[in-house]
Design a protein around this motif. Structure first.
Motif, PDB file in Angstrom:
ATOM      1  N   GLN A 171       0.838  -1.253  -0.006  1.00 49.67           N
ATOM      2  CA  GLN A 171      -0.164  -0.069   0.013  1.00 49.67           C
ATOM      3  C   GLN A 171       0.832   1.362   0.013  1.00 49.67           C
ATOM      4  O   GLN A 171       1.879   1.401   0.827  1.00 49.67           O
ATOM      5  N   LEU A 172       0.677   2.212  -0.917  1.00 46.89           N
ATOM      6  CA  LEU A 172       1.250   3.594  -0.791  1.00 46.89           C
ATOM      7  C   LEU A 172       1.246   4.305   0.445  1.00 46.89           C
ATOM      8  O   LEU A 172       0.554   4.585   0.756  1.00 46.89           O
ATOM      9  N   THR A 173       2.456   4.750   0.964  1.00 50.37           N
ATOM     10  CA  THR A 173       2.247   5.277   2.135  1.00 50.37           C
ATOM     11  C   THR A 173       2.843   6.609   1.886  1.00 50.37           C
ATOM     12  O   THR A 173       2.500   7.622   2.934  1.00 50.37           O
ATOM     13  N   SER A 174       3.402   6.857   0.998  1.00 49.24           N
ATOM     14  CA  SER A 174       4.249   8.441   0.871  1.00 49.24           C
ATOM     15  C   SER A 174       4.698   8.683  -0.578  1.00 49.24           C
ATOM     16  O   SER A 174       5.064   7.567  -1.234  1.00 49.24           O
ATOM     17  N   ARG A 175       4.750   9.961  -0.956  1.00 52.57           N
ATOM     18  CA  ARG A 175       5.225  10.309  -2.154  1.00 52.57           C
ATOM     19  C   ARG A 175       6.126  11.571  -2.046  1.00 52.57           C
ATOM     20  O   ARG A 175       5.382  12.295  -1.683  1.00 52.57           O
ATOM     21  N   SER A 176       7.243  11.626  -2.686  1.00 49.71           N
ATOM     22  CA  SER A 176       7.895  12.718  -2.915  1.00 49.71           C
ATOM     23  C   SER A 176       8.096  13.160  -4.153  1.00 49.71           C
ATOM     24  O   SER A 176       8.555  12.374  -5.123  1.00 49.71           O
ATOM     25  N   THR A 177       8.051  14.516  -4.306  1.00 52.06           N
ATOM     26  CA  THR A 177       8.421  15.016  -5.635  1.00 52.06           C
ATOM     27  C   THR A 177       9.526  15.949  -5.659  1.00 52.06           C
ATOM     28  O   THR A 177       9.384  17.046  -4.653  1.00 52.06           O
ATOM     29  N   TYR A 178      10.409  16.166  -6.436  1.00 48.45           N
ATOM     30  CA  TYR A 178      11.611  17.012  -6.316  1.00 48.45           C
ATOM     31  C   TYR A 178      11.669  17.893  -7.213  1.00 48.45           C
ATOM     32  O   TYR A 178      11.528  17.499  -8.607  1.00 48.45           O
ATOM     33  N   THR A 179      11.932  19.371  -6.977  1.00 56.78           N
ATOM     34  CA  THR A 179      12.335  20.197  -8.203  1.00 56.78           C
ATOM     35  C   THR A 179      14.034  20.386  -8.061  1.00 56.78           C
ATOM     36  O   THR A 179      14.379  20.623  -6.924  1.00 56.78           O
ATOM     37  N   ASN A 180      14.675  20.193  -9.187  1.00 54.67           N
ATOM     38  CA  ASN A 180      16.082  20.350  -9.040  1.00 54.67           C
ATOM     39  C   ASN A 180      16.722  21.285  -9.918  1.00 54.67           C
ATOM     40  O   ASN A 180      15.874  21.905 -11.087  1.00 54.67           O
ATOM     41  N   ASP A 181      17.526  21.849  -9.575  1.00 56.91           N
ATOM     42  CA  ASP A 181      18.388  22.611 -10.480  1.00 56.91           C
ATOM     43  C   ASP A 181      19.536  21.633 -11.139  1.00 56.91           C
ATOM     44  O   ASP A 181      20.569  21.055 -10.664  1.00 56.91           O
ATOM     45  N   THR A 182      19.261  21.233 -12.368  1.00 56.39           N
ATOM     46  CA  THR A 182      19.842  20.252 -12.990  1.00 56.39           C
ATOM     47  C   THR A 182      21.478  20.634 -13.505  1.00 56.39           C
ATOM     48  O   THR A 182      22.298  20.008 -13.885  1.00 56.39           O
ATOM     49  N   VAL A 183      21.416  22.080 -13.767  1.00 55.00           N
ATOM     50  CA  VAL A 183      22.914  22.702 -14.161  1.00 55.00           C
ATOM     51  C   VAL A 183      23.834  22.451 -13.020  1.00 55.00           C
ATOM     52  O   VAL A 183      25.142  21.923 -13.133  1.00 55.00           O
ATOM     53  N   ASN A 184      23.341  22.828 -11.774  1.00 55.15           N
ATOM     54  CA  ASN A 184      24.448  22.764 -10.669  1.00 55.15           C
ATOM     55  C   ASN A 184      24.137  21.651  -9.847  1.00 55.15           C
ATOM     56  O   ASN A 184      24.944  21.782  -8.778  1.00 55.15           O
TER      57      ASN A 184
END
Length: 280
Positions: free
Chosen positions: A85-98
């Motif tokens: 059963q799904l208990t958590s979800r994280s979504t990341y925003t990244n600076d892919t250059v640095n």
């Protein structure tokens, strides 16, 4: 009190994930926030992890599905319990250059509290040093913030935590021994009372370059033998076995706990098992 962390890389990260400490802010999390840790060689599109923990009551199985952006940075992570059963979800925003994590938005689902939505925002200075972390609730209001002072290397030497009303609730300070790849971290209450002093690795991937008598590594640079010191002064010994895919990424790590009996004989029992399935 003093304690020494000499866990293997995957063991430390997995313990953080299991305990929820990966979302609490500390010098440890600040130091390793942008350290590439999900894979060793080729960049995957997705990883399915199955982590099994053994104890006196049996075993506990946790599953995680991680996806990555085109730069190989973690993009989403979903965690599942033993019933899948799904208990958590994280979504990341990244600076892919640095190669910097800018934000982590996550949701938790539990039978007791229901759905929880929160966001962690990471703020950097002009040198790309992490200087502030904001914990926000589902309405976007800051309920905790952490101010960070770094040394010339960009490593945190002071981290102060504040409530939403700017009341200081705790502080950590660190001294770095770069010639040993170790950091000495002290945790204090708001009144300055020191609660603990810990020694931790600065860079897990550099552990091979700074071996100690109680550590041993395989040819891939993974720790296969190590010792932890317990609060009561005793020691616990661990050994690990690894398997890798044809690209050099670890697909299986089995950790054994070794107990020395009074007669000198060793008792080895399985402690943890980490499996990874890669999709390239």
């Amino acid at each position: 009190m003093k304690r020494i962390f000499l866990f293997s890389y995957l063991l430390m990260i997995s313990l953080l994930l299991m305990s929820g400490a990966a979302r609490s802010q500390s010098i440890f999390t600040a130091l390793h926030l942008n350290e590439e840790r999900e894979y060793k060689t080729a960049k995957p599109r997705k990883i399915i992890e199955t982590n099994t923990f053994y104890n006196s009551k049996g075993k506990e199985v946790k599953k995680a599905v991680k996806t990555f952006d085109s730069a190989g940075m973690l993009l989403t992570e979903e965690r599942f319990d033993e019933d899948n059963q799904l208990t958590s979800r994280s979504t990341y925003t990244n600076d892919t250059v640095n190669r910097l994590v800018l934000e982590n938005s996550y949701e938790d689902w539990t039978k007791i509290t229901g759905t929880t939505k929160e966001t962690i925002e990471y703020i950097y200075d002009s040198n790309n040093f992490l200087v502030r972390v904001l914990d926000k609730n589902k309405l976007g209001n800051v309920y905790e913030k952490f101010e960070i002072i770094n040394n010339e290397h960009g490593d945190p030497i002071d981290l102060a935590g504040y409530r939403f009303n700017n009341a200081l609730f705790g502080r950590e300070s660190a001294t770095y021994l770069y010639n040993q790849n170790k950091a000495i971290v002290s945790v204090s209450k708001a009144d300055g009372t020191v609660l603990s002093t810990d020694t931790m690795l600065i860079k897990f991937k550099k552990a091979l370059q700074f071996p100690t008598p109680d550590m041993a590594f395989n040819e891939q640079g993974d720790m296969i033998n190590w010792t932890t010191k317990n609060f009561n002064g005793t020691q616990t010994f661990y050994t690990a076995k690894f398997d890798y895919d044809n690209k050099g990424n670890c697909t299986n790590e089995t950790i054994y706990k070794v107990t020395i009996k009074p007669n000198g004989k060793q008792k080895q029992e399985i402690n943890r098992n980490f499996k990874k399935e890669y999709f390239y």
